[in-house]
Design an enzyme around this catalytic site. Structure first.
Site, PDB file in Angstrom:
ATOM      1  N   THR A   1     -32.026   2.246 -22.966  1.00  0.00           N
ATOM      2  CA  THR A   1     -30.557   2.172 -23.049  1.00  0.00           C
ATOM      3  C   THR A   1     -29.993   1.540 -21.784  1.00  0.00           C
ATOM      4  OG1 THR A   1     -30.498   4.135 -24.459  1.00  0.00           O
ATOM      5  CG2 THR A   1     -28.441   3.535 -23.346  1.00  0.00           C
TER       6      THR A   1
ATOM      7  N   THR B   1     -32.894   6.237  -6.388  1.00  0.00           N
ATOM      8  CA  THR B   1     -34.327   6.350  -6.107  1.00  0.00           C
ATOM      9  C   THR B   1     -35.121   6.156  -7.396  1.00  0.00           C
ATOM     10  OG1 THR B   1     -33.854   7.895  -4.335  1.00  0.00           O
ATOM     11  CG2 THR B   1     -36.116   7.896  -5.175  1.00  0.00           C
TER      12      THR B   1
ATOM     13  N   SER C   1     -38.902   0.337 -22.721  1.00  0.00           N
ATOM     14  CA  SER C   1     -38.696   1.775 -22.502  1.00  0.00           C
ATOM     15  C   SER C   1     -40.048   2.472 -22.427  1.00  0.00           C
ATOM     16  CB  SER C   1     -37.879   2.335 -23.672  1.00  0.00           C
ATOM     17  OG  SER C   1     -37.909   3.744 -23.660  1.00  0.00           O
TER      18      SER C   1
ATOM     19  N   ASN D   1     -35.908  -0.470 -34.999  1.00  0.00           N
ATOM     20  CA  ASN D   1     -36.418   0.888 -34.875  1.00  0.00           C
ATOM     21  C   ASN D   1     -36.451   1.649 -36.197  1.00  0.00           C
ATOM     22  OD1 ASN D   1     -33.580   0.395 -34.049  1.00  0.00           O
ATOM     23  ND2 ASN D   1     -33.407   2.597 -34.328  1.00  0.00           N
TER      24      ASN D   1
ATOM     25  N   HIS E   1     -41.042   5.706 -22.717  1.00  0.00           N
ATOM     26  CA  HIS E   1     -41.471   6.760 -23.654  1.00  0.00           C
ATOM     27  C   HIS E   1     -41.781   6.216 -25.044  1.00  0.00           C
ATOM     28  CE1 HIS E   1     -37.696   7.701 -26.057  1.00  0.00           C
ATOM     29  NE2 HIS E   1     -37.174   6.976 -25.095  1.00  0.00           N
TER      30      HIS E   1
ATOM     31  N   CYS F   1     -31.312   8.898 -32.216  1.00  0.00           N
ATOM     32  CA  CYS F   1     -29.975   9.215 -31.744  1.00  0.00           C
ATOM     33  C   CYS F   1     -29.078   9.647 -32.889  1.00  0.00           C
ATOM     34  CB  CYS F   1     -29.355   7.992 -31.063  1.00  0.00           C
ATOM     35  SG  CYS F   1     -30.489   7.175 -29.970  1.00  0.00           S
TER      36      CYS F   1
HETATM   37  N1  PLP Z   1     -33.526  -0.036 -28.294  1.00  0.00           N
HETATM   38  C1  PLP Z   1     -34.203   0.361 -29.384  1.00  0.00           C
HETATM   39  C2  PLP Z   1     -34.608  -0.663 -30.407  1.00  0.00           C
HETATM   40  C3  PLP Z   1     -34.541   1.702 -29.565  1.00  0.00           C
HETATM   41  O1  PLP Z   1     -35.218   2.072 -30.642  1.00  0.00           O
HETATM   42  C4  PLP Z   1     -34.138   2.648 -28.571  1.00  0.00           C
HETATM   43  C5  PLP Z   1     -34.407   4.065 -28.753  1.00  0.00           C
HETATM   44  O2  PLP Z   1     -34.640   4.531 -29.860  1.00  0.00           O
HETATM   45  C6  PLP Z   1     -33.456   2.171 -27.438  1.00  0.00           C
HETATM   46  C7  PLP Z   1     -33.164   0.834 -27.336  1.00  0.00           C
HETATM   47  C8  PLP Z   1     -33.063   3.107 -26.338  1.00  0.00           C
HETATM   48  O3  PLP Z   1     -34.209   3.443 -25.578  1.00  0.00           O
HETATM   49  P1  PLP Z   1     -34.236   4.752 -24.663  1.00  0.00           P
HETATM   50  O4  PLP Z   1     -34.450   5.926 -25.570  1.00  0.00           O
HETATM   51  O5  PLP Z   1     -35.390   4.544 -23.743  1.00  0.00           O
HETATM   52  O6  PLP Z   1     -32.941   4.815 -23.936  1.00  0.00           O
END
Ligand code: PLP
Length: 368
Positions: free
Chosen positions: A76, A232, A194, A146, A196, A315
């Site tokens: 994000t 940091t 990202s 996603n 995770h 989300c």
């Molecule tokens: N972009 C996509 C395509 C995602 O699937 C996600 C999270 O599901 C994000 C951005 C956001 O990533 P993060 O959870 O690391 O903030």
């Protein structure tokens, strides 16, 4: 290796991948090492050395020099920083695909929307026409979606952007580690990652920039990351991300795609509709519509049977509203009847078969 999640069968990798052992090891090593990479003393210098090794490793993803990599707190922040620094803060208009993640949509609420077709593929002719109006725009397109796993025709998008003089930002949060992006697609683009979603711990991400030029930071703070992201750096999470990215390169994705296709076949046998069945998708992702049955009902029934799946993006799954992604693809009430299955890196064949059988049982019961 032991499963990272309780006894439930976890098939929600696109929400977050289970922690990879390599990532755990690297994270623990950094936690034990301690120190702040900005400190000039020996402990700080040792932490800095780890940080710079991780930076080189993550920058290699796009064959870039280490200076192009800015560490963030996650996907994000990486998307938001790109839109701020390469778009809004320098007065550049922003165009985004209609199926982008909220990380992009909410960072650019005024953006022009590039529509997608019924398979979720961005309409290149419309992009071209839009860029005729705003040739120097920042164009944000996700490498893979996603919710559906649909992969964008990134090489074509990149070629159009180059031809029109636009900048490209690629949200590679879901595709990284699962799919190779060509140099042709990535050349000159900024790229969001990202940790995770790769099997690293939560709390780290990266923005790979086209060069090492200064930019207007979202968080000026103490000027870390060459003034491009203050604060940091979360070294343990960053080390975990780098290790996860490396480990994901040796994953047998063909095997996972085969298992995904087996579930797809079994779902079709009970009359589920497969979203975007005919286009290139992430190897681990399947989006199924069970006509007439809400996503929420399906989620609850499968949860009771011990399966963790999702109705869409993590989300939005707390509120289970109709998916904007499926709506953009032309689905109407069916946009509220979808289920996303995303196989994690450590899934087993037995788990996949157990899920397919549970899905078939559920579909038959609901039909009665
Ligand atoms: N972009 C996509 C395509 C995602 O699937 C996600 C999270 O599901 C994000 C951005 C956001 O990533 P993060 O959870 O690391 O903030």
């Amino acid at each position: 290796m032991a499963k990272s999640f309780s006894s439930a069968i976890y098939l929600d990798a696109n929400a977050t991948e289970p922690l990879r052992p390599e990532a755990r090891e690297a994270t623990m090593a950094a936690l034990e090492q301690g120190g702040n990479p900005s400190s000039v003393h020996a402990v700080g210098r040792a932490a800095r050395a780890l940080l710079e090794d991780a930076r080189k490793c993550v920058a290699r993803f796009a064959d870039r020099s280490a200076e192009c990599c800015v560490f963030t707190s996650g996907g994000t922040e990486a998307d938001t920083l790109a839109i701020h620094a390469l778009g809004h803060s320098i007065g550049r208009q922003v165009l985004i695909g209609a199926t982008e993640h909220d990380a992009v949509r909410k960072a650019a609420p005024e953006a022009g929307i590039v529509p997608v077709d019924e398979q979720g593929i961005v309409k290149l002719d419309v992009l071209r026409t839009m860029l005729d109006q705003v040739p120097s725009a920042l164009v944000c397109i996700m490498a893979a979606n996603n919710e559906t796993g649909v992969c964008a025709p990134l090489e074509d998008v990149a070629a159009i952007c180059r031809e029109k003089g636009a900048l490209l930002h690629i949200d590679a949060v879901q595709s990284a580690g699962r799919l190779c992006l060509s140099q042709e697609a990535m050349a000159g683009a900024s790229i969001a990652l990202s940790g995770h979603k790769l099997g690293g711990p939560k709390g780290a991400g990266a923005l790979l920039l086209p060069d090492d030029a200064p930019l207007s930071p979202l968080l000026p703070g103490g000027g870390q990351e060459r003034g491009r992201r203050g604060g940091t750096p979360a070294l343990p999470a960053i080390m975990g991300m780098a290790a996860a990215l490396e480990a994901s390169q040796t994953q047998d994705w063909d095997k996972i795609a085969q298992w995904r296709d087996d579930v797809q076949q079994r779902a079709q046998d009970v009359e589920a509709e497969i979203v975007a069945a005919n286009v290139t998708r992430l190897p681990n992702t399947l989006n199924l519509i069970l006509p007439g049955v809400s996503s929420q009902t399906q989620l609850m029934m499968l949860d009771l049977e011990g399966f963790c799946v999702s109705s869409g993006s993590a989300c939005s799954s707390g509120k289970v509203s109709a998916s904007h992604v499926l709506q953009a693809m032309g689905f109407r009430e069916q946009a509220g009847q979808a289920l996303r299955i995303s196989l994690p890196w450590n899934v087993t064949e037995e788990e996949v078969v157990a899920f397919a059988e549970a899905y078939q049982r559920m579909a038959k019961r609901l039909k009665k």
